[in-house]
Design a protein around this motif. Structure first.
Motif, mmCIF file in Angstrom:
data_model
loop_
_atom_site.group_PDB
_atom_site.id
_atom_site.type_symbol
_atom_site.label_atom_id
_atom_site.label_comp_id
_atom_site.label_asym_id
_atom_site.label_seq_id
_atom_site.Cartn_x
_atom_site.Cartn_y
_atom_site.Cartn_z
ATOM 1 N N ASP A 1 -1.960 25.992 9.401
ATOM 2 C CA ASP A 1 -0.260 25.363 9.212
ATOM 3 C C ASP A 1 1.220 27.309 9.295
ATOM 4 O O ASP A 1 1.938 26.514 9.424
ATOM 5 N N VAL A 2 -0.506 28.508 9.142
ATOM 6 C CA VAL A 2 0.406 29.286 10.144
ATOM 7 C C VAL A 2 1.150 29.409 10.963
ATOM 8 O O VAL A 2 1.703 29.421 11.994
ATOM 9 N N VAL A 3 -0.222 28.919 12.574
ATOM 10 C CA VAL A 3 -0.271 28.770 13.690
ATOM 11 C C VAL A 3 1.056 27.958 14.222
ATOM 12 O O VAL A 3 1.724 28.032 14.962
ATOM 13 N N ALA A 4 1.090 26.624 13.037
ATOM 14 C CA ALA A 4 2.408 25.360 13.249
ATOM 15 C C ALA A 4 3.314 26.612 12.810
ATOM 16 O O ALA A 4 4.310 26.204 14.086
ATOM 17 N N ARG A 5 3.622 26.891 12.045
ATOM 18 C CA ARG A 5 5.025 27.364 11.877
ATOM 19 C C ARG A 5 4.946 28.487 12.632
ATOM 20 O O ARG A 5 6.180 28.835 13.195
ATOM 21 N N ALA A 6 4.437 29.350 13.017
ATOM 22 C CA ALA A 6 4.606 30.421 14.298
ATOM 23 C C ALA A 6 5.222 29.840 15.683
ATOM 24 O O ALA A 6 5.990 29.799 16.724
ATOM 25 N N ILE A 7 4.239 28.646 16.148
ATOM 26 C CA ILE A 7 4.517 27.730 17.369
ATOM 27 C C ILE A 7 5.837 27.023 17.397
ATOM 28 O O ILE A 7 7.322 27.155 18.078
ATOM 29 N N ASP A 8 6.843 26.725 15.672
ATOM 30 C CA ASP A 8 7.813 26.423 16.026
ATOM 31 C C ASP A 8 8.637 27.145 16.237
ATOM 32 O O ASP A 8 9.606 26.745 16.281
ATOM 33 N N ALA A 9 9.015 28.340 15.218
ATOM 34 C CA ALA A 9 9.241 29.426 14.648
ATOM 35 C C ALA A 9 10.270 29.951 16.575
ATOM 36 O O ALA A 9 10.575 30.161 17.164
ATOM 37 N N GLU A 10 8.820 29.820 17.193
ATOM 38 C CA GLU A 10 8.653 30.657 18.583
ATOM 39 C C GLU A 10 9.736 29.468 19.505
ATOM 40 O O GLU A 10 10.309 29.936 20.500
ATOM 41 N N ILE A 11 9.228 27.893 19.786
ATOM 42 C CA ILE A 11 10.208 27.667 20.350
ATOM 43 C C ILE A 11 11.449 27.274 19.650
ATOM 44 O O ILE A 11 12.447 27.268 20.429
ATOM 45 N N LYS A 12 12.279 27.505 18.460
ATOM 46 C CA LYS A 12 12.575 27.231 17.644
ATOM 47 C C LYS A 12 13.813 28.451 18.495
ATOM 48 O O LYS A 12 15.301 28.197 18.547
ATOM 49 N N ARG A 13 13.347 29.596 18.327
ATOM 50 C CA ARG A 13 14.004 31.136 18.123
ATOM 51 C C ARG A 13 14.627 31.122 20.302
ATOM 52 O O ARG A 13 15.932 31.229 20.421
ATOM 53 N N ASP A 14 13.747 30.356 21.221
ATOM 54 C CA ASP A 14 13.832 31.227 22.863
ATOM 55 C C ASP A 14 14.441 29.471 22.698
ATOM 56 O O ASP A 14 14.647 29.413 23.919
ATOM 57 N N GLY A 15 14.904 28.199 21.746
ATOM 58 C CA GLY A 15 15.035 27.025 22.479
ATOM 59 C C GLY A 15 14.057 26.236 24.068
ATOM 60 O O GLY A 15 14.220 26.269 25.289
ATOM 61 N N LEU A 16 12.539 26.518 23.751
ATOM 62 C CA LEU A 16 11.501 25.993 24.738
ATOM 63 C C LEU A 16 10.977 24.715 24.335
ATOM 64 O O LEU A 16 11.728 24.554 23.038
ATOM 65 N N ASP A 17 11.120 24.464 25.175
ATOM 66 C CA ASP A 17 10.177 22.942 24.813
ATOM 67 C C ASP A 17 8.595 23.029 23.974
ATOM 68 O O ASP A 17 8.097 22.131 23.273
ATOM 69 N N TYR A 18 8.225 23.663 25.076
ATOM 70 C CA TYR A 18 6.850 24.261 24.111
ATOM 71 C C TYR A 18 6.079 25.633 23.838
ATOM 72 O O TYR A 18 7.001 26.608 25.135
ATOM 73 N N VAL A 19 5.197 25.648 23.612
ATOM 74 C CA VAL A 19 4.752 27.214 24.053
ATOM 75 C C VAL A 19 3.069 26.615 25.037
ATOM 76 O O VAL A 19 2.630 25.821 25.154
ATOM 77 N N HIS A 20 2.236 27.787 25.712
ATOM 78 C CA HIS A 20 1.438 28.244 26.438
ATOM 79 C C HIS A 20 0.278 28.152 25.689
ATOM 80 O O HIS A 20 -0.121 29.347 24.758
ATOM 81 N N LEU A 21 -1.068 27.289 26.044
ATOM 82 C CA LEU A 21 -2.106 28.164 25.076
ATOM 83 C C LEU A 21 -3.479 28.044 26.426
ATOM 84 O O LEU A 21 -3.028 27.410 26.982
ATOM 85 N N ASP A 22 -3.419 29.184 26.447
ATOM 86 C CA ASP A 22 -3.957 29.684 27.907
ATOM 87 C C ASP A 22 -6.447 30.093 27.749
ATOM 88 O O ASP A 22 -6.083 31.378 26.932
ATOM 89 N N ILE A 23 -6.459 29.758 28.636
ATOM 90 C CA ILE A 23 -7.485 30.684 28.259
ATOM 91 C C ILE A 23 -8.368 30.517 29.804
ATOM 92 O O ILE A 23 -9.401 30.171 29.649
ATOM 93 N N SER A 24 -7.176 30.688 30.399
ATOM 94 C CA SER A 24 -7.582 30.380 31.745
ATOM 95 C C SER A 24 -8.882 31.634 32.335
ATOM 96 O O SER A 24 -8.995 31.986 32.820
#
Length: 534
Positions: free
Chosen positions: A289-312
């Motif tokens: 729940d914490v991570v999902a809300r954080a991603i949702d806030a990041e997307i809405k604040r910056d007008g993003l379509d998505y965020v990146h998940l990086d394990i490269s």
């Protein structure tokens, strides 16, 4: 086909249903109904694994505490202890069935490989690479097919439970005698009866526009139990998985929590900033729940379509070895996760509420049991801890089976039950109504009853649901049932239960976050809805 008469009827062919069936089949004749194919339920989709205390230094108390923390104090501690303490034995039984769990060390060291997921203080997730659910489903199905006392019937779409009200001599006793289900092939409605019925129908993820759940997750068992007279609890707690692949051509592909558990980082795609370290000391390993809300806030604040998940940043062989299925799927879409970040968005993932059951899997109605995602057992509280879901299926599937076997002599055989009557309805020529209403429900549930809520949005959703209820009730009363109509009816009923529960909870706790009541109350209490339609 025609209907069936058996000792025990199981509705659902996933982990909970097949576990119950296999535990009963040594003594009883068991019929298992699947809504579609026998392997099309949520179990087969589960990538992550099963939580169990197996690592040196880990304890049952630690697993219990992690579960309680994730559940925001709303869990029933006794139930959590009951499930956690039975986890190692459940894993051992699955190994005996042939589930090829990942191992570590040389061939002579047969220790299970354990990974870690968000909210867990230890490595305790046993897995089959990144396709655990599929391996479990295959093993359970193989065992069920080999058992002469188990009859597996696919393509049976359950309409309603057959209760005392459907007896040829009407009774108000509330006993459940089985289910009415329409056969997808013939369109004929069959009556399946038994002394005991087990609901194992999964969750209600398809009430939302974006969901990792399979197409059949329309809340059927929850809706049927509610209409029959069962209490339903904590439906406001819909878990959103933080990391679903963002791809316009591929829907509902989950990127397992274990990617973050093994070191994956969440980054803003514009700046490359790792934003979770600013928000929680556990960073990417915070509860969902914490991570999902954080991603949702990041997307809405910056007008993003998505965020990146990086394990490269980890070695390519390590990434390919741990996540072969995800790696191959993404590679086919032009994304190499060993060198590139993965675009992700949150999506509805798990229904934490459901039909109220006790520790034996009993519902409020005699003759009716339930197990798995369609229930509210007290295990998950306000937010499910990662990889506790398959575990719950095994423990409660076995518990329901044990209670039925122990109390068999007290379960009366079914009396004569009326056949389905469709003599006063016609075939629908308005299928567009079903498709339009389906789309509308999923869209406003996503917008109004999603990760972040307000009372105004919830009230708007309730208003729309009331209008749609009239349309669907009229359609259901006049036209012959079809799988699409049944699913729409159940989806609508489930959505209504979610909204009612969310409006009732005037606090933010776990998965229910409302801007109008952002703080948690001093005391934690379940939302329990009691049917009044009798």
């Amino acid at each position: 086909m025609s209907g069936t008469e058996s000792d025990i009827l199981v509705i659902g062919s996933g982990a909970a249903g097949l576990t119950a069936a296999l535990n009963l089949a040594d003594r009883f004749r068991v019929t298992v109904l699947a809504k579609g194919g026998l392997d099309e339920g949520s179990t087969a989709w589960a990538q992550g694994g099963i939580a169990a205390v197996l690592e040196p230094g880990d304890t049952f108390a630690d697993h219990v505490e992690d579960t309680m923390v994730a559940g925001a104090g709303l869990n029933d501690r006794g139930v959590v202890e009951f499930v956690v303490e039975r986890a190692p034995a459940a894993i051992e039984r699955l190994r005996e069935l042939g589930v090829p769990f990942a191992m570590q060390g040389p061939e002579d060291n047969r220790a299970l490989h354990l990974t870690r997921e968000g909210g867990h203080s230890h490595r305790r997730i046993v897995h089959v690479d990144d396709a655990t659910g599929w391996a479990v489903q295959e093993a359970l199905l193989k065992a069920a097919r080999a058992n002469p006392n188990i009859t597996l019937i696919p393509d049976q779409v359950a309409i309603d439970l057959a209760t005392s009200r459907h007896e040829e001599r009407y009774s108000g006793a509330g006993h459940v005698w089985g289910v009415y289900a329409v056969d997808r092939g013939s369109g004929v409605v069959n009556l399946h009866t038994a002394r005991a019925t087990i609901l194992a129908t999964g969750g209600a993820g398809r009430a939302y526009l974006f969901s990792t759940a399979p197409a059949g997750a329309t809340g059927d068992g929850i809706a049927m139990a509610w209409r029959a007279g069962c209490r339903v609890s904590n439906m406001e707690f819909m878990q959103f998985h933080p990391t679903c692949l963002y791809n316009l051509d591929v829907k509902n592909f989950l990127i397992t929590e274990a990617v973050r558990g093994e070191g994956g980082r969440l980054l803003n795609p514009n700046t490359g900033h790792r934003f979770m370290v600013d928000l929680d000391p556990r960073a990417e390993l915070a509860p969902r729940d914490v991570v999902a809300r954080a991603i949702d806030a990041e997307i809405k604040r910056d007008g993003l379509d998505y965020v990146h998940l990086d394990i490269s940043h980890l070695p390519a062989d390590f990434v390919r070895g741990h996540f072969p299925n995800i790696h191959d799927k993404l590679l086919g879409l032009g994304i190499d996760m060993t060198t590139q970040p993965i675009p992700v968005v949150p999506a509805q993932h798990y229904t934490c509420g459901g039909v109220v059951v006790d520790r034996d899997g009993r519902t409020d109605l005699p003759g009716l049991y339930a197990a798995g995602e369609c229930t509210q057992s007290g295990l998950h509280g306000a937010n499910r801890l990662a990889s506790n879901s398959l575990l719950e299926c095994f423990v409660y599937g076995e518990a329901a089976a044990a209670h039925i076997a122990a109390c068999w002599d007290d379960l009366p055989p079914p009396p004569p039950v009326r056949a389905w009557d469709d003599s006063r309805v016609t075939d629908s020529d308005e299928e567009v109504v079903i498709k339009q209403n389906w789309t509308e429900i999923r869209r406003f549930m996503w917008n109004y009853v999603g990760i972040v809520r307000t009372t105004k949005r919830l009230t708007r959703a309730a208003t729309r649901l009331a209008m749609l209820n009239e349309e669907v009730a009229d359609h259901y009363g006049n036209f012959r049932v079809t799988p699409d109509l049944i699913e729409l009816r159940n989806l609508l009923q489930t959505a209504e239960l979610i909204v009612r529960s969310a409006l009732h909870r005037r606090e933010s706790r776990g998965l229910h976050y409302t801007l109008d009541h952002p703080e948690a109350s001093d005391t934690a209490s379940d939302t329990v809805l009691v049917p009044s339609h009798f």
